[in-house]
Scaffold this motif. Structure first.
Motif, PDB file in Angstrom:
ATOM      1  N   SER A 190       0.812  -1.224   0.000  1.00  0.00           N
ATOM      2  CA  SER A 190       0.000   0.000   0.000  1.00  0.00           C
ATOM      3  C   SER A 190       0.841   1.268   0.000  1.00  0.00           C
ATOM      4  O   SER A 190       0.800   2.088   0.927  1.00  0.00           O
ATOM      5  CB  SER A 190      -0.969  -0.004   1.195  1.00  0.00           C
ATOM      6  N   ASN A 191       1.625   1.423  -1.067  1.00  0.00           N
ATOM      7  CA  ASN A 191       2.330   2.667  -1.356  1.00  0.00           C
ATOM      8  C   ASN A 191       2.091   3.004  -2.830  1.00  0.00           C
ATOM      9  O   ASN A 191       1.082   2.572  -3.397  1.00  0.00           O
ATOM     10  CB  ASN A 191       3.824   2.521  -1.029  1.00  0.00           C
ATOM     11  N   ILE A 192       2.994   3.747  -3.442  1.00  0.00           N
ATOM     12  CA  ILE A 192       2.817   4.117  -4.856  1.00  0.00           C
ATOM     13  C   ILE A 192       4.089   3.750  -5.612  1.00  0.00           C
ATOM     14  O   ILE A 192       4.535   4.456  -6.516  1.00  0.00           O
ATOM     15  CB  ILE A 192       2.506   5.627  -4.998  1.00  0.00           C
ATOM     16  N   ILE A 193       4.684   2.636  -5.251  1.00  0.00           N
ATOM     17  CA  ILE A 193       5.953   2.201  -5.840  1.00  0.00           C
ATOM     18  C   ILE A 193       5.694   1.630  -7.229  1.00  0.00           C
ATOM     19  O   ILE A 193       4.765   0.845  -7.431  1.00  0.00           O
ATOM     20  CB  ILE A 193       6.629   1.164  -4.925  1.00  0.00           C
ATOM     21  N   GLU A 194       6.506   2.041  -8.191  1.00  0.00           N
ATOM     22  CA  GLU A 194       6.304   1.617  -9.576  1.00  0.00           C
ATOM     23  C   GLU A 194       7.533   0.885 -10.110  1.00  0.00           C
ATOM     24  O   GLU A 194       8.478   0.610  -9.381  1.00  0.00           O
ATOM     25  CB  GLU A 194       5.973   2.832 -10.450  1.00  0.00           C
ATOM     26  N   GLY A 195       7.490   0.586 -11.403  1.00  0.00           N
ATOM     27  CA  GLY A 195       8.606  -0.131 -12.012  1.00  0.00           C
ATOM     28  C   GLY A 195       8.472  -1.628 -11.822  1.00  0.00           C
ATOM     29  O   GLY A 195       7.408  -2.146 -11.477  1.00  0.00           O
ATOM     30  N   THR A 196       9.545  -2.331 -12.040  1.00  0.00           N
ATOM     31  CA  THR A 196       9.534  -3.784 -11.997  1.00  0.00           C
ATOM     32  C   THR A 196      10.152  -4.310 -10.702  1.00  0.00           C
ATOM     33  O   THR A 196      10.814  -3.575  -9.974  1.00  0.00           O
ATOM     34  CB  THR A 196      10.316  -4.359 -13.190  1.00  0.00           C
TER      35      THR A 196
END
Length: 371
Positions: A190-196
């Motif tokens: 429950s954060n906004i971490i993106e990428g692979t």
């Protein structure tokens, strides 16, 4: 100044001098060590009082006794090491505090446990915390920290428990994370971490708990995740992951909970997953999975309590062997393409309290298992 009183060759030679001189030497050593300890405790006091000054609301007055009139070792949430008297643990979890983190908190050089979870802290995580090189537990969950996931996190090489769950952190998973060879828990749900998810995730050999659900991750689930032989909990749901479920997922022989739901995963479910006898909960719902369920489904899942495969494109019949998963409480196979007759063996699942087979192509009656 050295942190401890060390004897050099000349000091040993001084031992041969008259007794009063030796006494004075040891007295000087004792006083020097005492002065060093007091000086460094002053550093700890200053760091804690600085944190208190950054807290704008303490509705239950938990920090009322944080005052220079008493030892910090008696302050609420503070624990000191009995050997050297320095601050060892800071646990302010669940105190409903509001404010931000003072950069000076990084001066608590003997800190091993830092828990500020379940409060209303906000702002960015100060880079000064990289100085906490003894830290083993770092928990900032259930706050409102924002900004990028700290790229310096890999410098805290002693970390075993790392939780930033339920914040507003963004950016990518930093490669420095994989310097944390002792890490057992990584919980960034429950954060906004993106990428692979980097391939190097497989290098965290001691990892037991991996939770990255409810972020903005994309790409495939690395096959290297199957190398995490100590893994007990794997949550990657509610992202935008695509590709296949790793074909060697069955190597995770200690896995108890698997949640890959609400992604864009396709292909068939690796049959070896259904041989992991430690599994209690499996959530693969709302993906694009296809293919058949293995005929032995349930035989190896002696501890399974919840199985949710809803919202996929699974076909074929529901295996009669599902009845071997005798501890099942929830079974949801709805919104698939299952056909054939509903297994009458379902009636032997006496612990079942939730069953959904809707929106399939099944015939027959659902066994009356709830009486």
């Amino acid at each position: 100044m050295h942190n401890t009183c060390e004897f050099e060759k000349s000091a040993v030679q001084d031992m041969e001098k008259p007794l009063p001189f030796v006494f004075l030497f040891f007295f000087h050593c004792f006083m020097s060590c005492l002065a060093w300890s007091q000086t460094n405790m002053t550093t700890d006091i200053s760091a804690l009082l600085s944190l208190k000054s950054y807290i704008t609301s303490d509705p239950y007055n938990f920090l009322a006794n944080w005052s220079v009139s008493s030892s910090p070792c008696s302050w609420a949430g503070v624990t000191c090491n009995t050997r050297h008297g320095r601050v060892h643990s800071l646990n302010l979890g669940g105190m409903d505090l509001k404010g931000s983190i003072s950069p000076q908190l990084g001066n608590l050089s003997f800190l091993v446990d830092l828990d500020l979870s379940k409060n209303n802290f906000h702002g960015q995580i100060p880079q000064d915390l990289v100085q906490l090189r003894q830290l083993r537990l770092f928990n900032l969950s259930y706050n409102d920290f924002y900004g990028q996931v700290p790229t310096w996190i890999g410098d805290l090489s002693m970390l075993e428990q790392l939780s930033f769950r339920n914040n507003s952190l963004n950016g990518f998973i930093p490669l420095s994370l994989f310097n944390l060879s002792r890490l057992e828990t990584l919980d960034w749900n429950s954060n906004i971490i993106e990428g692979t998810i980097p391939l190097k995730i497989g290098s965290l050999k001691h990892l037991k708990n991996l939770q990255l659900s409810r972020n903005k991750l994309s790409g495939t689930i690395p096959q290297t995740i199957s190398n995490l032989s100590s893994l007990e909990l794997l949550w990657l749901s509610y992202n935008s992951l695509s590709g296949y479920i790793p074909k060697d997922a069955g190597n995770l022989v200690r896995l108890e909970m698997l949640d890959l739901g609400a992604n864009n995963l396709h292909g068939s479910i690796p049959s070896n997953i259904f041989n992991i006898s430690t599994l209690t909960r499996v959530f693969l719902d709302w993906n694009v999975l296809s293919g058949l369920l293995p005929s032995y489904l349930g035989i190896g899942l002696s501890n399974l309590q919840e199985l949710d495969l809803a919202g996929n494109g699974l076909t074929g019949q529901i295996p009669n062997s599902i009845s071997n998963a005798s501890k099942l409480i929830k079974l949801d196979l709805s919104s698939n393409k299952f056909n054939g007759v509903i297994p009458t063996t379902l009636k032997s699942l006496t612990n079942l309290i939730e069953l959904d087979l809707g929106e399939n192509h099944l015939t027959g009656l659902i066994p009356d298992i709830f009486n």
